[in-house]
Design a protein around this motif. Structure first.
Motif, mmCIF file in Angstrom:
data_model
loop_
_atom_site.group_PDB
_atom_site.id
_atom_site.type_symbol
_atom_site.label_atom_id
_atom_site.label_comp_id
_atom_site.label_asym_id
_atom_site.label_seq_id
_atom_site.Cartn_x
_atom_site.Cartn_y
_atom_site.Cartn_z
ATOM 1 N N ARG A 72 4.307 -24.597 16.416
ATOM 2 C CA ARG A 72 3.107 -24.685 17.225
ATOM 3 C C ARG A 72 3.508 -25.143 18.619
ATOM 4 O O ARG A 72 4.562 -25.737 18.814
ATOM 5 C CB ARG A 72 2.082 -25.645 16.631
ATOM 6 N N CYS A 117 6.074 -34.047 19.260
ATOM 7 C CA CYS A 117 6.618 -33.521 18.000
ATOM 8 C C CYS A 117 7.031 -34.683 17.092
ATOM 9 O O CYS A 117 8.191 -35.119 17.107
ATOM 10 C CB CYS A 117 7.799 -32.605 18.262
ATOM 11 N N ARG A 137 2.044 -37.415 14.199
ATOM 12 C CA ARG A 137 1.062 -36.779 15.078
ATOM 13 C C ARG A 137 0.660 -35.390 14.602
ATOM 14 O O ARG A 137 -0.450 -34.934 14.869
ATOM 15 C CB ARG A 137 1.624 -36.663 16.496
ATOM 16 N N LEU A 138 1.581 -34.717 13.952
ATOM 17 C CA LEU A 138 1.341 -33.317 13.579
ATOM 18 C C LEU A 138 1.478 -33.105 12.078
ATOM 19 O O LEU A 138 2.548 -32.726 11.597
ATOM 20 C CB LEU A 138 2.308 -32.413 14.331
ATOM 21 N N SER A 190 -1.643 -29.400 8.776
ATOM 22 C CA SER A 190 -2.863 -28.714 9.207
ATOM 23 C C SER A 190 -2.864 -28.396 10.698
ATOM 24 O O SER A 190 -3.666 -27.578 11.159
ATOM 25 C CB SER A 190 -4.084 -29.558 8.861
ATOM 26 N N GLU A 191 -1.981 -29.022 11.460
ATOM 27 C CA GLU A 191 -1.936 -28.800 12.906
ATOM 28 C C GLU A 191 -1.062 -27.604 13.287
ATOM 29 O O GLU A 191 -0.997 -27.253 14.467
ATOM 30 C CB GLU A 191 -1.410 -30.053 13.603
ATOM 31 N N TYR A 192 -0.395 -27.016 12.328
ATOM 32 C CA TYR A 192 0.486 -25.886 12.615
ATOM 33 C C TYR A 192 -0.247 -24.573 12.385
ATOM 34 O O TYR A 192 -1.017 -24.428 11.434
ATOM 35 C CB TYR A 192 1.739 -25.950 11.739
ATOM 36 N N HIS A 193 0.035 -23.601 13.274
ATOM 37 C CA HIS A 193 -0.707 -22.338 13.228
ATOM 38 C C HIS A 193 0.129 -21.176 12.745
ATOM 39 O O HIS A 193 -0.409 -20.134 12.378
ATOM 40 C CB HIS A 193 -1.223 -22.002 14.641
#
Length: 130
Positions: free
Chosen positions: A99, A107, A111-112, A115-118
């Motif tokens: 992402r 990164c 924080r990620l 669910s935050e990855y596309h």
């Protein structure tokens, strides 16, 4: 949008090593977070390691810290996950994801979450026997 394909999975005995690769097509995009995740049946997807493609930030889950190493090879357009001292509990399907990130320090696993990855690859199976 970058396409991701994982490889390098397989079966190994406890204590052994495997090296996973994530091929990025057409290339590894700058200003991205790229991560390795894993999932077993009935469980949520778990973040394992993350790297900032611009900068030097890397982060690991506590369960793999000291055993796994994430790195990138821009010449080959791959992100690798070197897995040493494997344990049966490392058995899972391993996925690569990416992402956009405006800053390298964005990164981090905290924080990620997944669910935050596309953008996801299809995954590769890792099986560790005792």
């Amino acid at each position: 949008q970058v396409q991701l394909v994982e490889s390098g999975g397989g079966s190994v005995q406890a204590g052994g090593s495997l090296r996973l690769s994530c091929a990025a097509s057409p290339w590894i995009f700058p200003h991205n977070c790229m991560g390795w995740f894993r999932q077993t049946p009935g469980k949520e997807r778990e973040a394992v390691a993350i790297i900032a493609t611009s900068g030097t930030n890397v982060d690991y889950s506590d369960s793999v810290k000291g055993r796994f190493t994430i790195s990138q090879d821009n010449a080959k357009n791959i992100i690798t996950l070197q897995m040493n001292s494997l344990k049966p509990e490392d058995t899972a399907i391993y996925y690569c994801a990416s992402r956009y990130a405006s800053r390298p320090d964005f990164c981090s696993l905290r924080r990620l979450p997944p669910s935050e990855y596309h953008n996801w690859g299809p995954g590769t199976q890792v099986t560790v026997s005792s």
